[in-house]
Write an enzyme that holds these catalytic residues in place. Structure first.
Site, PDB file in Angstrom:
ATOM      1  N   HIS A   2       0.821  -1.207   0.000  1.00  0.00           N
ATOM      2  CA  HIS A   2       0.000   0.000   0.000  1.00  0.00           C
ATOM      3  C   HIS A   2       0.861   1.265   0.000  1.00  0.00           C
ATOM      4  O   HIS A   2       1.828   1.376   0.746  1.00  0.00           O
ATOM      5  CB  HIS A   2      -0.914  -0.009   1.237  1.00  0.00           C
ATOM      6  CG  HIS A   2      -1.830   1.167   1.311  1.00  0.00           C
ATOM      7  ND1 HIS A   2      -2.949   1.295   0.511  1.00  0.00           N
ATOM      8  CD2 HIS A   2      -1.777   2.290   2.088  1.00  0.00           C
ATOM      9  CE1 HIS A   2      -3.555   2.434   0.800  1.00  0.00           C
ATOM     10  NE2 HIS A   2      -2.879   3.053   1.746  1.00  0.00           N
TER      11      HIS A   2
ATOM     12  N   ILE B 193       0.895  -2.225   5.688  1.00  0.00           N
ATOM     13  CA  ILE B 193       1.962  -2.136   4.702  1.00  0.00           C
ATOM     14  C   ILE B 193       1.683  -2.991   3.474  1.00  0.00           C
ATOM     15  O   ILE B 193       2.408  -2.929   2.474  1.00  0.00           O
ATOM     16  CB  ILE B 193       3.311  -2.545   5.349  1.00  0.00           C
ATOM     17  CG1 ILE B 193       4.473  -1.943   4.576  1.00  0.00           C
ATOM     18  CG2 ILE B 193       3.434  -4.057   5.465  1.00  0.00           C
ATOM     19  CD1 ILE B 193       5.809  -2.096   5.268  1.00  0.00           C
ATOM     20  N   GLU B 194       0.611  -3.787   3.524  1.00  0.00           N
ATOM     21  CA  GLU B 194       0.261  -4.644   2.382  1.00  0.00           C
ATOM     22  C   GLU B 194      -1.016  -4.138   1.704  1.00  0.00           C
ATOM     23  O   GLU B 194      -0.950  -3.290   0.826  1.00  0.00           O
ATOM     24  CB  GLU B 194       0.139  -6.100   2.841  1.00  0.00           C
ATOM     25  CG  GLU B 194       1.476  -6.669   3.326  1.00  0.00           C
ATOM     26  CD  GLU B 194       1.408  -8.136   3.664  1.00  0.00           C
ATOM     27  OE1 GLU B 194       1.026  -8.929   2.779  1.00  0.00           O
ATOM     28  OE2 GLU B 194       1.716  -8.495   4.823  1.00  0.00           O
ATOM     29  N   MET B 195      -2.195  -4.635   2.122  1.00  0.00           N
ATOM     30  CA  MET B 195      -3.432  -4.229   1.441  1.00  0.00           C
ATOM     31  C   MET B 195      -4.183  -3.138   2.189  1.00  0.00           C
ATOM     32  O   MET B 195      -5.024  -2.449   1.615  1.00  0.00           O
ATOM     33  CB  MET B 195      -4.309  -5.466   1.212  1.00  0.00           C
ATOM     34  CG  MET B 195      -3.651  -6.466   0.265  1.00  0.00           C
ATOM     35  SD  MET B 195      -4.498  -8.069   0.132  1.00  0.00           S
ATOM     36  CE  MET B 195      -5.942  -7.624  -0.831  1.00  0.00           C
TER      37      MET B 195
END
Length: 335
Positions: free
Chosen positions: A101, A143-145
């Site tokens: 993200h 930090i991902e989706m």
């Protein structure tokens, strides 16, 4: 007429056996390696173990595939599981550390999801025990989706196509079946189909002595004699356990961040070696670009030895034989 049919069947069977023995004579005699080494390894089955609480059904698999490729369950609306686990790249991303993200770069390399149904622990640090427990983590990770589960569920409920898909997979009122638990189970079901059987090495283990080159056989022998399969064991060639390793350039505390046990500092789950030739770069930080480098790092850090150039080449040749048949899927049409 019955006798003729029986004769034709018997003749066909005999000729088939003779043909098999003739065409596959390499099955009949040992090559100097198979008898000694084949029993130290396991063939990769086509299907991974299926848990009792998550039966594998076609409707659930198809739903899980939709969710795996669905970017709208991310905060930006453009990141899906398949963004980092790209089917064209060995179901990983082939960059050192995952980018998520808002272009944030994570601390760790993206592991492949191929054959992940055979793992007894998920993630580099083992914070999830199985695929069901793993599935929702990336959605929520900032930090991902970067999306809350409540928002993800609300978004999915807004599509009649998803309501229908959940109804097919779980029965009853489709909208009511759109729950975090059912999302996780569907995604886990899909991932259990991403297996890569029938590699040259698997064919060799099953008796096709011509499936490996002489160099690959030497590499297999050196791999086993070095003790590599003490950790790279089982059908997926991982013990799913955690080992301390000093990876070049890594300061990651690994398993310690989960357990807070001092002995787990810098310990990471043994990565699978299945398809390792196509899932570069290597180690938890993705800081090692080639298999040749990775073999030398493992030799030094885990075995306390330095392989000669020809030995590295032999082991790398063997590792290439672990690339299996990739799963063939059609990218789903999303609502």
């Amino acid at each position: 007429m019955r006798l003729i049919r029986h004769f034709k069947y018997a003749t066909s069977s005999i000729l088939g056996v003779v043909g098999l023995l003739t065409l596959s004579g390499n099955l009949l005699a040992d090559d100097g390696y198979h008898a000694q080494y084949a029993n130290r390894f396991e063939v990769l089955p086509a299907i991974s173990p299926i848990p009792a609480n998550n039966s594998l059904t076609e409707s659930k698999i198809e739903l899980g595939k939709m969710l795996f490729f669905e970017p709208r369950i991310s905060g930006s609306g453009v990141i899906s599981c398949a963004t980092c686990h790209n089917p064209a790249l060995g179901w990983t991303d082939r960059i050192p550390r995952a980018t998520g993200h808002a272009a944030q770069v994570g601390e760790r390399n993206t592991p492949t999801v191929l054959n992940s149904g055979f793992f007894a622990a998920q993630f580099w640090d083992g914070r999830a025990a199985d695929l069901e427990a793993q599935a929702l983590g990336p959605i929520e990770a900032d930090i991902e989706m970067n999306m809350s589960l409540d928002d993800a569920i609300t978004r999915l409920k807004g599509f009649k196509e998803y309501q229908d898909a959940f109804a097919r997979a779980y029965g009853g009122d489709g909208e009511k079946q759109i729950t975090p638990n059912n999302v996780a189970h569907a995604m886990a079901s899909f991932q259990r189909t991403l297996n890569t059987p029938n590699s040259p090495f698997d064919r060799y283990l099953q008796g096709d002595l011509a499936a490996l080159t002489d160099q690959q056989k030497r590499g297999m022998a050196l791999f086993a004699d070095s003790g590599c399969n003490a950790c790279h064991s089982g059908p997926a060639m991982t013990d799913s356990y955690f080992h301390v390793i000093k990876v070049p350039g890594s300061t990651d505390l690994g398993r310690f961040l989960v357990t807070k046990n001092e002995a787990d500092k810098h310990a990471f789950k043994t990565p699978t070696l299945r398809n390792v030739a196509v899932t570069y770069p290597y180690f938890n930080n993705g800081g090692t670009a080639t298999l040749e480098e990775a073999v030398q790092v493992m030799g030094k850090e885990m075995l306390g030895r330095e392989y000669k150039k020809n030995q590295v080449a032999d082991i790398v040749a063997f590792l290439h034989s672990l690339t299996g048949e990739m799963p063939h899927i059609e990218i789903p049409a999303l609502p």
